[in-house]
Design a protein around this motif. Structure first.
Motif, PDB file in Angstrom:
ATOM      1  N   PRO A 194      -0.713   7.264   2.529  1.00 36.34           N
ATOM      2  CA  PRO A 194       0.032   7.965   3.574  1.00 36.34           C
ATOM      3  C   PRO A 194       0.673   7.017   4.592  1.00 36.34           C
ATOM      4  CG  PRO A 194      -2.050   9.061   3.176  1.00 36.34           C
ATOM      5  CD  PRO A 194      -2.071   7.810   2.358  1.00 36.34           C
ATOM      6  N   ALA A 195      -0.036   5.934   4.962  1.00 30.42           N
ATOM      7  CA  ALA A 195       0.516   5.042   5.997  1.00 30.42           C
ATOM      8  C   ALA A 195       1.720   4.273   5.467  1.00 30.42           C
ATOM      9  CB  ALA A 195      -0.565   4.063   6.481  1.00 30.42           C
ATOM     10  N   ASP A 205      -0.318  -5.827  -7.040  1.00 28.49           N
ATOM     11  CA  ASP A 205      -1.415  -6.117  -6.111  1.00 28.49           C
ATOM     12  C   ASP A 205      -0.932  -7.014  -4.965  1.00 28.49           C
ATOM     13  OD1 ASP A 205      -3.763  -6.821  -4.859  1.00 28.49           O
ATOM     14  OD2 ASP A 205      -4.883  -7.060  -6.732  1.00 28.49           O
ATOM     15  N   ALA A 206      -1.079  -6.524  -3.734  1.00 27.76           N
ATOM     16  CA  ALA A 206      -0.626  -7.306  -2.569  1.00 27.76           C
ATOM     17  C   ALA A 206      -1.455  -8.576  -2.389  1.00 27.76           C
ATOM     18  CB  ALA A 206      -0.712  -6.457  -1.307  1.00 27.76           C
ATOM     19  N   ARG A 225      -4.613  15.884  -1.165  1.00 30.94           N
ATOM     20  CA  ARG A 225      -4.137  14.542  -0.783  1.00 30.94           C
ATOM     21  C   ARG A 225      -3.099  14.035  -1.787  1.00 30.94           C
ATOM     22  NH1 ARG A 225      -5.483   8.994   1.158  1.00 30.94           N
ATOM     23  NH2 ARG A 225      -4.697   7.812  -0.590  1.00 30.94           N
ATOM     24  N   ASP A 241      -2.639  -1.251   3.414  1.00 24.53           N
ATOM     25  CA  ASP A 241      -3.468  -1.303   2.209  1.00 24.53           C
ATOM     26  C   ASP A 241      -4.899  -0.830   2.464  1.00 24.53           C
ATOM     27  OD1 ASP A 241      -3.651  -3.526   3.796  1.00 24.53           O
ATOM     28  OD2 ASP A 241      -3.742  -4.983   2.185  1.00 24.53           O
ATOM     29  N   ASP A 247      -5.222   2.981   8.023  1.00 27.67           N
ATOM     30  CA  ASP A 247      -6.632   2.566   7.961  1.00 27.67           C
ATOM     31  C   ASP A 247      -6.794   1.050   7.930  1.00 27.67           C
ATOM     32  OD1 ASP A 247      -7.313   5.229   7.905  1.00 27.67           O
ATOM     33  OD2 ASP A 247      -8.444   5.147   6.028  1.00 27.67           O
ATOM     34  N   PHE A 282      -8.466  12.833  11.842  1.00 27.54           N
ATOM     35  CA  PHE A 282      -7.030  12.962  11.605  1.00 27.54           C
ATOM     36  C   PHE A 282      -6.443  11.608  11.195  1.00 27.54           C
ATOM     37  CE2 PHE A 282      -7.670  16.508  14.683  1.00 27.54           C
ATOM     38  CZ  PHE A 282      -7.281  17.548  13.866  1.00 27.54           C
ATOM     39  N   GLY A 283      -7.115  10.910  10.258  1.00 27.84           N
ATOM     40  CA  GLY A 283      -6.660   9.571   9.871  1.00 27.84           C
ATOM     41  C   GLY A 283      -5.242   9.577   9.318  1.00 27.84           C
ATOM     42  N   THR A 284      -4.878  10.653   8.606  1.00 21.24           N
ATOM     43  CA  THR A 284      -3.536  10.719   8.033  1.00 21.24           C
ATOM     44  C   THR A 284      -2.501  10.898   9.139  1.00 21.24           C
ATOM     45  OG1 THR A 284      -4.556  11.731   6.107  1.00 21.24           O
ATOM     46  CG2 THR A 284      -2.157  11.884   6.264  1.00 21.24           C
ATOM     47  N   GLY A 325       0.828  -1.210   0.000  1.00 16.87           N
ATOM     48  CA  GLY A 325       0.000   0.000   0.000  1.00 16.87           C
ATOM     49  C   GLY A 325       0.854   1.248   0.000  1.00 16.87           C
ATOM     50  N   PRO A 332      -6.829  -6.027   1.939  1.00 18.53           N
ATOM     51  CA  PRO A 332      -6.818  -7.455   1.578  1.00 18.53           C
ATOM     52  C   PRO A 332      -5.887  -8.262   2.488  1.00 18.53           C
ATOM     53  CG  PRO A 332      -6.488  -6.079  -0.373  1.00 18.53           C
ATOM     54  CD  PRO A 332      -6.417  -5.165   0.811  1.00 18.53           C
ATOM     55  N   THR A 357      -6.925  17.891   5.912  1.00 16.73           N
ATOM     56  CA  THR A 357      -6.408  18.785   6.955  1.00 16.73           C
ATOM     57  C   THR A 357      -5.402  18.032   7.826  1.00 16.73           C
ATOM     58  OG1 THR A 357      -8.211  18.107   8.403  1.00 16.73           O
ATOM     59  CG2 THR A 357      -8.562  20.125   7.158  1.00 16.73           C
ATOM     60  N   GLU A 405       2.194  -0.913  -4.628  1.00 13.64           N
ATOM     61  CA  GLU A 405       0.940  -0.148  -4.674  1.00 13.64           C
ATOM     62  C   GLU A 405       0.118  -0.643  -5.856  1.00 13.64           C
ATOM     63  OE1 GLU A 405      -0.974   2.215  -3.098  1.00 13.64           O
ATOM     64  OE2 GLU A 405      -2.244   2.023  -4.864  1.00 13.64           O
ATOM     65  N   ARG A 406      -1.144  -0.935  -5.574  1.00 14.09           N
ATOM     66  CA  ARG A 406      -2.016  -1.513  -6.607  1.00 14.09           C
ATOM     67  C   ARG A 406      -2.297  -0.540  -7.753  1.00 14.09           C
ATOM     68  NH1 ARG A 406      -7.419  -4.016  -4.273  1.00 14.09           N
ATOM     69  NH2 ARG A 406      -7.741  -1.870  -3.683  1.00 14.09           N
ATOM     70  N   ARG A 418      -7.262   9.993  -5.455  1.00 14.14           N
ATOM     71  CA  ARG A 418      -8.216   9.481  -4.455  1.00 14.14           C
ATOM     72  C   ARG A 418      -8.553  10.577  -3.464  1.00 14.14           C
ATOM     73  NH1 ARG A 418      -8.061   3.953  -2.972  1.00 14.14           N
ATOM     74  NH2 ARG A 418      -7.857   4.587  -0.819  1.00 14.14           N
TER      75      ARG A 418
HETATM   76  C1  LIG Z   1     -14.025  11.876   3.005  1.00 11.09           C
HETATM   77  C2  LIG Z   1     -12.733  11.716   3.775  1.00 11.09           C
HETATM   78  C3  LIG Z   1     -12.066  12.840   4.215  1.00 11.09           C
HETATM   79  C4  LIG Z   1     -10.879  12.697   4.947  1.00 11.09           C
HETATM   80  N1  LIG Z   1     -10.265  13.822   5.403  1.00 11.09           N
HETATM   81  C5  LIG Z   1      -9.140  13.692   6.143  1.00 11.09           C
HETATM   82  C6  LIG Z   1      -8.489  14.848   6.638  1.00 11.09           C
HETATM   83  O1  LIG Z   1      -8.917  15.975   6.397  1.00 11.09           O
HETATM   84  N2  LIG Z   1      -7.382  14.674   7.399  1.00 11.09           N
HETATM   85  C7  LIG Z   1      -6.886  13.437   7.679  1.00 11.09           C
HETATM   86  O2  LIG Z   1      -5.867  13.338   8.377  1.00 11.09           O
HETATM   87  N3  LIG Z   1      -7.495  12.317   7.226  1.00 11.09           N
HETATM   88  C8  LIG Z   1      -8.607  12.429   6.464  1.00 11.09           C
HETATM   89  N4  LIG Z   1      -9.230  11.312   6.007  1.00 11.09           N
HETATM   90  C9  LIG Z   1      -8.688   9.987   6.375  1.00 11.09           C
HETATM   91  C10 LIG Z   1      -7.495   9.633   5.519  1.00 11.09           C
HETATM   92  O3  LIG Z   1      -7.817   9.767   4.156  1.00 11.09           O
HETATM   93  C11 LIG Z   1      -7.059   8.204   5.829  1.00 11.09           C
HETATM   94  O4  LIG Z   1      -7.028   7.977   7.205  1.00 11.09           O
HETATM   95  C12 LIG Z   1      -5.661   7.970   5.260  1.00 11.09           C
HETATM   96  O5  LIG Z   1      -5.678   8.095   3.865  1.00 11.09           O
HETATM   97  C13 LIG Z   1      -5.166   6.580   5.666  1.00 11.09           C
HETATM   98  O6  LIG Z   1      -4.001   6.270   4.942  1.00 11.09           O
HETATM   99  P1  LIG Z   1      -3.682   4.759   4.555  1.00 11.09           P
HETATM  100  O7  LIG Z   1      -2.408   4.819   3.797  1.00 11.09           O
HETATM  101  O8  LIG Z   1      -3.779   3.922   5.759  1.00 11.09           O
HETATM  102  O9  LIG Z   1      -4.865   4.286   3.608  1.00 11.09           O
HETATM  103  P2  LIG Z   1      -5.215   4.763   2.138  1.00 11.09           P
HETATM  104  O10 LIG Z   1      -5.086   6.220   2.009  1.00 11.09           O
HETATM  105  O11 LIG Z   1      -6.538   4.153   1.823  1.00 11.09           O
HETATM  106  O12 LIG Z   1      -4.101   4.088   1.233  1.00 11.09           O
HETATM  107  C14 LIG Z   1      -4.057   2.690   1.062  1.00 11.09           C
HETATM  108  C15 LIG Z   1      -3.284   2.404  -0.203  1.00 11.09           C
HETATM  109  O13 LIG Z   1      -3.178   0.987  -0.363  1.00 11.09           O
HETATM  110  C16 LIG Z   1      -3.438   0.666  -1.708  1.00 11.09           C
HETATM  111  N5  LIG Z   1      -3.924  -0.697  -1.805  1.00 11.09           N
HETATM  112  C17 LIG Z   1      -5.133  -1.172  -1.437  1.00 11.09           C
HETATM  113  N6  LIG Z   1      -5.204  -2.492  -1.679  1.00 11.09           N
HETATM  114  C18 LIG Z   1      -3.996  -2.853  -2.207  1.00 11.09           C
HETATM  115  C19 LIG Z   1      -3.473  -4.072  -2.676  1.00 11.09           C
HETATM  116  N7  LIG Z   1      -4.191  -5.199  -2.683  1.00 11.09           N
HETATM  117  N8  LIG Z   1      -2.199  -4.083  -3.135  1.00 11.09           N
HETATM  118  C20 LIG Z   1      -1.436  -2.944  -3.157  1.00 11.09           C
HETATM  119  N9  LIG Z   1      -1.916  -1.760  -2.741  1.00 11.09           N
HETATM  120  C21 LIG Z   1      -3.173  -1.717  -2.265  1.00 11.09           C
HETATM  121  C22 LIG Z   1      -4.471   1.690  -2.173  1.00 11.09           C
HETATM  122  O14 LIG Z   1      -4.481   1.821  -3.568  1.00 11.09           O
HETATM  123  C23 LIG Z   1      -3.971   2.945  -1.457  1.00 11.09           C
HETATM  124  O15 LIG Z   1      -3.048   3.658  -2.234  1.00 11.09           O
HETATM  125  C24 LIG Z   1     -10.381  11.410   5.250  1.00 11.09           C
HETATM  126  C25 LIG Z   1     -11.051  10.274   4.777  1.00 11.09           C
HETATM  127  C26 LIG Z   1     -12.224  10.426   4.041  1.00 11.09           C
HETATM  128  C27 LIG Z   1     -12.943   9.198   3.561  1.00 11.09           C
END
Ligand SMILES: Cc1cc2nc3c(=O)[nH]c(=O)nc-3n(C[C@H](O)[C@H](O)[C@H](O)COP(=O)(O)OP(=O)(O)OC[C@H]3O[C@@H](n4cnc5c(N)ncnc54)[C@H](O)[C@@H]3O)c2cc1C
Length: 376
Positions: free
Chosen positions: A10-11, A119-120, A96, A138, A268, A279-281, A7, A143, A45, A32-33, A40
């Protein structure tokens, strides 16, 4: 150590960059898939201090960042709350895509290998075992988490409201909640994040059972109707919506365990916190710090992952409780408006921000600074 990160959001990217920064001997690959250029979401914020993490402030040109001036609550077009930022709290906003691109640049500078379009889900057991550590980043529908569901015991639910992430060219210089029920009850969360662009996240109520998580009808077909419903607030400005956007229910993810064998969940994939106060990011940054801290000086990967879980589970509990309260507020407000319970609507409006308090957020300044010092 040989580390595979599944994935490139951000994480995954922040964990990869921080682990690379804390040890030059790690060999790190992010898969990254999606391909490059896939978008996205619009603007997000962050607390201003988060820009110190991984030298993000240097990687992001000043014109990619904006500061929010405070918070506002508009009810049927009338301003009911208008706060400036409380002392020591300021929110910055950023597209983003720009944040993800900056994190990817940081990874590349640090020698992390990025492999797009991989794809993971297709990873074989022997490929996973060939790595000392698999970081599952991811996303909410992870997954990897599903594959090890028996061991990590996830609990995945969904919020009641439907939401859609749109944008507008009307500028909202403060984090603004807009409530309207001229045609049907709707909430929007709006904030500017780029010249001439604001995020505009719409929520609507639905009594139907919560078995569906996504509606088939593209939101873009309803864009004009939504703009009409928020006509007073948008003042002639447009709403934008990607073709692929669907109404969704917010996924509520928690897990009994955050690790199994040499696999660890971050961001996530491990936990979600509702966007209205999540503040998920920043939580993803916090997980990256906790993982890097746990690995430092650990006698084994297993011991480090257990330490990571011990550090993050109480934080997940704390921030999910705050985010759930915020999510339930939206749900109760729209349900009360739908039932035409004006007394309840007014009570909920009064309860949203009775004082100008900044909510607690993950990735506190001290933790990010500590990691920067270790990394330097
Ligand atoms: C409407 C909305 C508004 C938001 N606003 C904010 C905000 O203002 N501030 C904030 O801090 N947070 C905000 N968030 C939350 C934030 O977007 C998430 O918490 C953050 O993106 C989590 O990062 P992540 O990398 O864990 O997941 P993701 O951002 O979902 O990234 C996961 C990555 O894994 C990849 N992936 C998935 N499956 C596979 C696979 N099988 N193989 C390889 N890659 C894969 C995806 O393509 C993606 O690139 C918001 C969320 C939403 C829904």
């Amino acid at each position: 150590m040989k580390i595979l990160v599944a994935g490139g959001g951000p994480a995954g990217l922040s964990a990869a960059a921080l682990l690379a920064q804390t040890s030059s001997t790690h060999q790190i690959t992010v898969i990254e898939r999606q391909g490059s250029g896939d978008s996205r979401g619009w603007g997000i914020t962050l607390r201003r201090h988060a820009l110190g993490f991984l030298n993000l402030a240097q990687l992001l040109p000043p014109n990619q960042l904006r500061s929010l001036a405070g918070r506002r609550l508009l009810v049927r077009g009338e301003c009911r709350i208008d706060y400036d930022n409380p002392p020591d709290d300021s929110l910055v906003t950023i597209a983003r895509d720009d944040l993800v691109a900056a994190l990817a640049r940081r990874c590349e500078q640090l020698g992390v290998q990025l492999r797009l379009g991989v794809d993971a889900d297709q990873l074989r057991a022997d490929e996973i075992k060939a790595n000392d550590l698999l970081v599952a980043a991811d996303g909410a529908h992870s997954p990897v988490r599903q594959r090890w569901a028996k061991e990590v015991a996830p609990n995945v639910g969904a919020g009641r409201n439907w939401y859609a992430w749109l944008a507008t060219d009307r500028m909202f210089p403060k984090l603004t909640i807009l409530f309207t029920d001229r045609i049907r009850p709707l909430l929007a969360w709006a904030y500017e994040y780029a010249p001439g662009m604001s995020s505009f996240i719409v929520e609507r109520h639905d009594d139907s059972p919560a078995h569906a998580h996504e509606l088939l009808l593209p939101v873009s077909l309803q864009r004009q109707d939504l703009a009409g419903e928020f006509a007073a607030e948008l003042q002639g400005h447009r709403l934008f919506c990607a073709q692929s956007v669907r109404w969704k229910r917010f996924p509520l993810v928690r897990c009994k365990h955050l690790q199994v064998d040499n696999i660890v969940l971050v961001g996530d994939a491990a936990h979600t916190t509702h966007f209205s106060q999540g503040f998920g990011t920043m939580f993803a940054f916090d997980d990256a710090c906790a993982l890097a801290e746990a690995l430092q000086g650990a006698t084994s990967v297993r011991a480090a992952l257990e330490r990571y879980e011990g550090s993050q589970q109480p934080r997940i509990e704390e921030f999910q409780a705050a985010a759930d309260k915020s999510r339930r507020w939206s749900e109760q407000l729209l349900a009360a408006a739908q039932a035409r319970r004006e007394d309840q609507v007014q009570a909920l409006i009064a309860a949203r921000w009775p004082r100008n308090d900044a909510p607690a957020a993950p990735a506190p300044k001290e933790r990010l600074q500590r990691m920067q010092q270790v990394a330097a």
